[in-house]
Design a protein around this motif. Structure first.
Motif, short mmCIF file in Angstrom:
data_model
loop_
_atom_site.label_atom_id
_atom_site.label_comp_id
_atom_site.label_asym_id
_atom_site.label_seq_id
_atom_site.Cartn_x
_atom_site.Cartn_y
_atom_site.Cartn_z
N ALA A 36 0.81 -1.22 0.00
CA ALA A 36 0.00 0.00 0.00
C ALA A 36 0.84 1.26 0.00
N SER A 37 2.15 1.14 0.15
CA SER A 37 2.99 2.33 0.30
C SER A 37 3.36 2.99 -1.02
N SER A 38 3.14 2.30 -2.15
CA SER A 38 3.51 2.88 -3.44
C SER A 38 2.65 2.27 -4.54
N GLU A 39 2.37 3.05 -5.57
CA GLU A 39 1.60 2.56 -6.70
C GLU A 39 2.38 1.53 -7.50
N ASP A 40 3.70 1.49 -7.34
CA ASP A 40 4.52 0.51 -8.05
C ASP A 40 4.55 -0.85 -7.36
N THR A 184 20.93 9.38 -4.34
CA THR A 184 21.19 10.73 -3.84
C THR A 184 19.90 11.32 -3.28
N ARG A 185 20.04 12.29 -2.41
CA ARG A 185 18.88 12.90 -1.76
C ARG A 185 18.02 13.68 -2.75
N LEU A 186 18.61 14.02 -3.91
CA LEU A 186 17.89 14.81 -4.90
C LEU A 186 16.62 14.10 -5.36
N PHE A 187 16.71 12.78 -5.52
CA PHE A 187 15.58 12.04 -6.08
C PHE A 187 14.78 11.29 -5.02
N ARG A 188 15.21 11.34 -3.78
CA ARG A 188 14.46 10.65 -2.73
C ARG A 188 13.19 11.42 -2.39
N SER A 189 12.12 10.67 -2.16
CA SER A 189 10.86 11.29 -1.75
C SER A 189 10.91 11.61 -0.26
N ALA A 190 10.26 12.68 0.12
CA ALA A 190 10.17 13.02 1.54
C ALA A 190 9.41 11.93 2.28
N PRO A 191 9.84 11.57 3.49
CA PRO A 191 9.15 10.51 4.25
C PRO A 191 7.68 10.82 4.43
N ARG A 192 6.85 9.79 4.24
CA ARG A 192 5.42 9.93 4.42
C ARG A 192 4.93 8.85 5.37
N GLU A 193 3.72 9.07 5.87
CA GLU A 193 3.18 8.15 6.86
C GLU A 193 3.03 6.74 6.32
N GLN A 194 2.66 6.61 5.04
CA GLN A 194 2.43 5.27 4.50
C GLN A 194 3.71 4.57 4.07
N TYR A 203 11.99 5.09 -1.91
CA TYR A 203 10.86 5.85 -2.45
C TYR A 203 11.40 7.07 -3.20
N LEU A 204 10.98 7.18 -4.45
CA LEU A 204 11.48 8.24 -5.30
C LEU A 204 10.42 9.33 -5.48
N SER A 205 10.90 10.52 -5.76
CA SER A 205 10.02 11.65 -5.98
C SER A 205 9.60 11.69 -7.44
N ASN A 206 8.33 11.42 -7.70
CA ASN A 206 7.83 11.46 -9.08
C ASN A 206 7.99 12.85 -9.68
N LYS A 207 7.79 13.86 -8.85
CA LYS A 207 7.87 15.23 -9.34
C LYS A 207 9.27 15.55 -9.84
N ARG A 208 10.28 15.14 -9.09
CA ARG A 208 11.66 15.45 -9.50
C ARG A 208 12.09 14.60 -10.70
N LEU A 209 11.69 13.33 -10.70
CA LEU A 209 12.04 12.48 -11.84
C LEU A 209 11.36 12.98 -13.11
N ASP A 210 10.12 13.39 -13.01
CA ASP A 210 9.42 13.92 -14.18
C ASP A 210 10.09 15.22 -14.65
N ALA A 211 10.60 16.01 -13.70
CA ALA A 211 11.28 17.24 -14.09
C ALA A 211 12.56 16.93 -14.85
N VAL A 212 13.28 15.89 -14.43
CA VAL A 212 14.49 15.49 -15.14
C VAL A 212 14.16 15.01 -16.55
N VAL A 213 13.12 14.16 -16.65
CA VAL A 213 12.70 13.68 -17.96
C VAL A 213 12.28 14.84 -18.85
#
Length: 290
Positions: A36-40, A184-194, A203-213
């Motif tokens: 339940a912690s990630s859509e992947d 690296t911390r650049l692509f790590r997602s901020a800790p969340r409750e789930q 856990y990766l940050s979709n927002k940052r990865l999409d920005a790189v793409v």
């Protein structure tokens, strides 16, 4: 008091830690939380064979009721007039016909709902390799947490679906394979409750990865526009110019296919527009030389 407690702990004899019991300490509570912690991670079977068999079973039950109604109607036409009225529901003289309709309605509702639901599930895309790899990795890193027989569903690769599937372009999937970069911390997602606290789960940050793409696509797109413009200006030979244009068209098609989730006809339409732009460049550079 704290010093006494520390001294007491140091004086206690060293004990051998008990053997791990993942089936007790982790089990389905840990597995469910991880899923339940990630859509992947939420990967389940669609049970094509069993669902199809269930639909055939319900279809057969409805067909039998349909046959019963047809037989009742045929028999009614051979009866005296007072028993042959099939033009009314309110005053139907045949109780068997009314009873058959009463049984058919909930069965039809069940069949229709099942058919619509399964058609939606069956239209979902099969889980990608990185989805199933996540599942296999968890079972490997947490051996013994889940009964082996109940891990068997993960072996049906063609029957697995990502329930919360977020389409990823081939370029995004390629970037996610560079683990030294993703650590690296650049692509790590901020800790969340789930999120699950685990050394093997990242856990990766979709927002940052999409920005790189997005940045890669924009950069390559500009190069594919400016590159032929400058290259054609310095090339005189007509055959070489056509070769340059052909090469850039192939590069553009490869970029569009890997960096987007566009459908084939959309890729073809965009490629045709790009080819038209290159032909304009060709004419402009030819006109200047003339």
């Amino acid at each position: 008091m704290s010093a006494g407690a520390i001294d007491s702990e140091e004086m206690a004899p060293e004990e051998t830690p008990p053997p791990p019991k993942p089936w007790k300490d982790e089990g389905y509570p840990a597995f469910s939380k991880w899923m339940a912690s990630s859509e992947d991670f939420l990967i389940l079977r669609r049970f094509r064979k069993v669902n199809t068999r269930a639909l055939l079973y319900l279809q057969n039950k409805v067909a039998r009721l349909e046959e019963d109604l047809d037989n009742i109607d045929a028999s009614a036409r051979q009866m005296p007039d007072e028993f042959a009225d099939s033009g009314t529901f309110r005053g139907d003289p045949l109780a068997a016909r009314t009873a058959t309709m009463e049984r058919a309605i909930p069965l039809l509702q069940q069949y229709n709902e099942f058919l619509v639901t399964y058609s939606q599930v069956n239209s979902w895309s099969t889980a990608q390799k990185y989805h199933t790899q996540n599942l296999d990795n968890w079972f490997w890193n947490h051996r013994g947490a889940i009964c082996e027989e109940e891990q068997e569903f993960a072996s049906h690769k063609d029957d697995l679906v990502a329930v919360l599937n977020r389409p990823k372009t081939p370029l995004r999937q390629l970037i996610e394979k560079f683990m030294p970069l993703l650590d690296t911390r650049l692509f790590r997602s901020a800790p969340r409750e789930q999120h699950v606290s685990s050394p093997t789960t990242v856990y990766l940050s979709n927002k940052r990865l999409d920005a790189v793409v997005f940045g890669v696509v924009i950069t390559l797109g500009l190069l594919l526009l400016l590159g032929p413009m400058w290259t054609l200006h310095f090339v005189v030979d007509g055959v070489k110019r056509l070769g340059i244009i052909t090469g850039f068209i192939f590069l553009f098609t490869a970029l569009l296919s890997s960096a987007t989730i566009a459908k084939p006809f959309e890729v073809l339409a965009a490629t045709a527009a790009y080819a038209a732009v290159l032909m304009v460049f060709l004419q402009m550079s030819g006109g200047e030389e003339a």
